[in-house]
Design a protein around this motif. Structure first.
Motif, PDB file in Angstrom:
ATOM      1  N   LEU A  35       0.839  -1.163   0.279  1.00  0.00           N
ATOM      2  CA  LEU A  35      -0.045  -0.072  -0.143  1.00  0.00           C
ATOM      3  C   LEU A  35       0.877   1.314   0.036  1.00  0.00           C
ATOM      4  CD1 LEU A  35      -2.602  -1.370   2.570  1.00  0.00           C
ATOM      5  CD2 LEU A  35      -3.346  -0.145   0.319  1.00  0.00           C
ATOM      6  N   LYS A  36       1.789   1.310   0.631  1.00  0.00           N
ATOM      7  CA  LYS A  36       2.727   2.542   0.708  1.00  0.00           C
ATOM      8  C   LYS A  36       2.975   3.199  -0.763  1.00  0.00           C
ATOM      9  CE  LYS A  36       5.712   5.074   3.329  1.00  0.00           C
ATOM     10  NZ  LYS A  36       5.062   5.655   4.368  1.00  0.00           N
ATOM     11  N   PRO A  37       3.533   2.788  -1.692  1.00  0.00           N
ATOM     12  CA  PRO A  37       3.560   3.276  -2.890  1.00  0.00           C
ATOM     13  C   PRO A  37       2.261   3.805  -3.514  1.00  0.00           C
ATOM     14  CG  PRO A  37       4.606   1.082  -3.211  1.00  0.00           C
ATOM     15  CD  PRO A  37       3.664   1.003  -1.842  1.00  0.00           C
ATOM     16  N   VAL A  38       1.172   3.289  -3.047  1.00  0.00           N
ATOM     17  CA  VAL A  38      -0.065   3.792  -3.442  1.00  0.00           C
ATOM     18  C   VAL A  38      -0.709   4.742  -2.968  1.00  0.00           C
ATOM     19  CG1 VAL A  38      -2.457   2.796  -4.271  1.00  0.00           C
ATOM     20  CG2 VAL A  38      -0.590   1.530  -4.356  1.00  0.00           C
ATOM     21  N   VAL A  39      -0.927   4.716  -1.714  1.00  0.00           N
ATOM     22  CA  VAL A  39      -1.415   5.621  -0.665  1.00  0.00           C
ATOM     23  C   VAL A  39      -0.641   6.384   0.327  1.00  0.00           C
ATOM     24  CG1 VAL A  39      -4.003   4.847  -0.985  1.00  0.00           C
ATOM     25  CG2 VAL A  39      -2.598   3.890   0.691  1.00  0.00           C
ATOM     26  N   GLY A  40       0.550   5.973   0.537  1.00  0.00           N
ATOM     27  CA  GLY A  40       1.546   6.367   1.295  1.00  0.00           C
ATOM     28  C   GLY A  40       0.999   6.297   2.752  1.00  0.00           C
ATOM     29  N   ARG A  71     -11.416   5.854  -2.151  1.00  0.00           N
ATOM     30  CA  ARG A  71     -10.147   5.602  -2.501  1.00  0.00           C
ATOM     31  C   ARG A  71      -9.247   4.590  -1.597  1.00  0.00           C
ATOM     32  NH1 ARG A  71      -4.894   8.638  -2.215  1.00  0.00           N
ATOM     33  NH2 ARG A  71      -3.802   8.067  -4.073  1.00  0.00           N
ATOM     34  N   VAL A  72      -9.366   4.907  -0.328  1.00  0.00           N
ATOM     35  CA  VAL A  72      -8.696   4.114   0.558  1.00  0.00           C
ATOM     36  C   VAL A  72      -8.996   2.685   0.644  1.00  0.00           C
ATOM     37  CG1 VAL A  72      -8.223   3.891   3.057  1.00  0.00           C
ATOM     38  CG2 VAL A  72      -7.907   6.214   2.002  1.00  0.00           C
ATOM     39  N   ARG A  73     -10.318   2.616   0.829  1.00  0.00           N
ATOM     40  CA  ARG A  73     -10.953   1.061   0.716  1.00  0.00           C
ATOM     41  C   ARG A  73     -10.473   0.279  -0.534  1.00  0.00           C
ATOM     42  NH1 ARG A  73     -16.689   0.124   3.642  1.00  0.00           N
ATOM     43  NH2 ARG A  73     -16.228   1.375   5.573  1.00  0.00           N
ATOM     44  N   ARG A  74     -10.452   0.871  -1.712  1.00  0.00           N
ATOM     45  CA  ARG A  74     -10.237   0.389  -2.926  1.00  0.00           C
ATOM     46  C   ARG A  74      -8.762  -0.076  -2.971  1.00  0.00           C
ATOM     47  NH1 ARG A  74     -11.065   4.458  -6.168  1.00  0.00           N
ATOM     48  NH2 ARG A  74     -13.517   3.829  -6.283  1.00  0.00           N
ATOM     49  N   ALA A  75      -7.949   0.711  -2.219  1.00  0.00           N
ATOM     50  CA  ALA A  75      -6.410   0.452  -2.361  1.00  0.00           C
ATOM     51  C   ALA A  75      -6.437  -0.668  -1.505  1.00  0.00           C
ATOM     52  CB  ALA A  75      -5.878   1.548  -1.733  1.00  0.00           C
ATOM     53  N   VAL A  76      -6.900  -0.797  -0.189  1.00  0.00           N
ATOM     54  CA  VAL A  76      -6.653  -1.996   0.723  1.00  0.00           C
ATOM     55  C   VAL A  76      -7.161  -3.033   0.129  1.00  0.00           C
ATOM     56  CG1 VAL A  76      -7.351  -2.785   2.833  1.00  0.00           C
ATOM     57  CG2 VAL A  76      -6.753  -0.048   2.564  1.00  0.00           C
ATOM     58  N   ALA A  77      -8.367  -3.034  -0.604  1.00  0.00           N
ATOM     59  CA  ALA A  77      -8.896  -4.393  -1.321  1.00  0.00           C
ATOM     60  C   ALA A  77      -7.897  -4.767  -2.000  1.00  0.00           C
ATOM     61  CB  ALA A  77     -10.295  -4.181  -1.839  1.00  0.00           C
TER      62      ALA A  77
END
Length: 392
Positions: A35-40, A71-77
């Motif tokens: 997740l780090k590169p996507v949402v920091g 956006r956060v939930r999509r990235a986590v999923a």
């Protein structure tokens, strides 16, 4: 604070469950690097390896807050799927939790284990935390006084943790009961000023009951590192829309409280014992039945308290165009039930906790992921619930 509309931000926590077995998995250390590169830093670890926490930046509007949370939930999923996992927005794990829980490597949590000992064995709860900007710490603690009577109703509205240790606890929000075991937790005391708050916090630290401000687990507190008041009473909501709406409702409560503070009103001195009893009743029964009104000591329909809460927040909601959407969601919750009722409804269909996890996982990312499973839409209750009356 332009136009008297303070920014609002949300933190919400999710469990990571195995997509095949549906049990919680100690996988945060595998998911977070993806997740780090996507949402920091918008997704971080939590107390247990079963969980991750999503965050939004400060938002001005409901639509912006919804966009950020999605956006956060999509990235986590997406990151979880790469590990064969799914995120679940529920306040307690349904399947697979074993004590002692696998703790994260965050020094904040590791440093507290010696003090709090077995309290950490089962510290696996997911909450919805709302930050609202306030002018300073004095305003934050006086706002807290005004929010105290409404906290039990917020507990009922967000209740989303009926299952614990793979059985029905009999409560709608078992998270509320689990969190109450900590020495500094639940509804905050009544404070006369920030100096009063700081003096009590210092005494609690001397007693060893806290490890600094981050472990003051009161359900309203001044944030130690942001110019906000933080409201922590609510379970995480499976529905992203309900979470965003409850955050906007909380902001409206803060705006109304700030106006009273500016007029010199320090807030109602609600009795601590009554407030804790009201917490217990709302945690047990959620939105069904009756709850204790801590301001009057009377048992009243919970729907009545929701209506009063909406009336209190109405001026701020109406002034900023949020009233209709907030009122619509509150009416739906009172009429059809919230997260706890939906979990029990999923279980009742076949008596399987696997179905509960599937339903939670589907709803957590509903509409966010291409090809995601269809969410069951059966209402949690078939009989009509109490009406909220005129909304606008």
């Amino acid at each position: 604070m332009a136009d008297h509309l303070p920014p609002v931000g949300v933190e919400e926590e999710y469990f990571l469950v195995d997509a095949s077995h549906r049990a919680v998995v100690a996988a945060a250390s595998r998911v977070l690097p993806r997740l780090k590169p996507v949402v920091g830093d918008l997704v971080t670890g939590e107390a247990s390896q079963y969980q991750v926490e999503g965050k939004t930046p400060p938002c001005g509007t409901l639509s912006e807050l919804l966009h950020r949370l999605r956006r956060v939930r999509r990235a986590v999923a997406a990151a979880a799927a790469d590990e064969g996992l799914r995120p679940v927005a529920a306040a307690t794990p349904v399947l697979g939790m074993r004590a002692p829980i696998p703790l994260s490597t965050d020094p904040h949590y590791l440093a507290q284990v010696e003090t709090f000992r077995s309290l950490y064995d089962t510290f696996a709860f997911c909450g919805l935390h709302v930050h609202v900007q306030v002018p300073d710490r004095d305003h934050a603690v006086l706002v807290s006084n005004h929010l105290r009577p409404w906290l039990p109703t917020l507990v009922a509205l967000a209740a989303n943790s009926p299952f614990w240790e793979e059985r029905d606890s009999g409560y709608c929000s078992w998270r509320t009961l689990g969190a109450a075991r900590w020495p500094v937790s639940g509804p905050p005391p009544y404070f006369s000023s920030a100096a009063h708050y700081d003096a009590l916090a210092a005494s609690l630290r001397v007693a060893g009951a806290t490890h600094g401000e981050r472990s003051l687990y009161w359900d309203v507190r001044p944030c130690a590192h942001l110019p906000t008041v933080e409201i922590r009473a609510m379970d995480v909501t499976t529905s992203v829309e309900e979470g965003a709406v409850l955050a906007i409702l909380v902001r409206a409560l803060v705006v109304q409280a700030l106006e009273r503070v500016r007029r010199g009103d320090p807030g109602p001195a609600v009795d601590d014992a009554l407030l804790r009893a009201a917490y217990w009743r709302c945690a047990r029964d959620g939105l069904t039945g009756h709850s204790l009104d801590p301001r009057t000591s009377r048992l009243v329909p919970t729907a009545h308290l929701v209506r009063q809460l909406l009336d209190y927040a109405r001026p701020a909601l109406a002034a900023h165009g949020d009233l209709r959407q907030v009122a619509t969601v509150l009416r739906r919750l009172v009429t059809h039930g919230g997260g706890a009722e939906r979990q029990r409804s999923a279980h009742a269909r076949a008596g399987s906790l696997l179905d509960v996890v599937d339903d939670l996982a589907d709803r957590t990312t509903a509409g966010l992921m291409p090809g995601a499973a269809r969410v069951h839409r059966a209402p949690a209750r078939t009989e009509p619930g109490p009406e909220l009356g005129v909304l606008d």
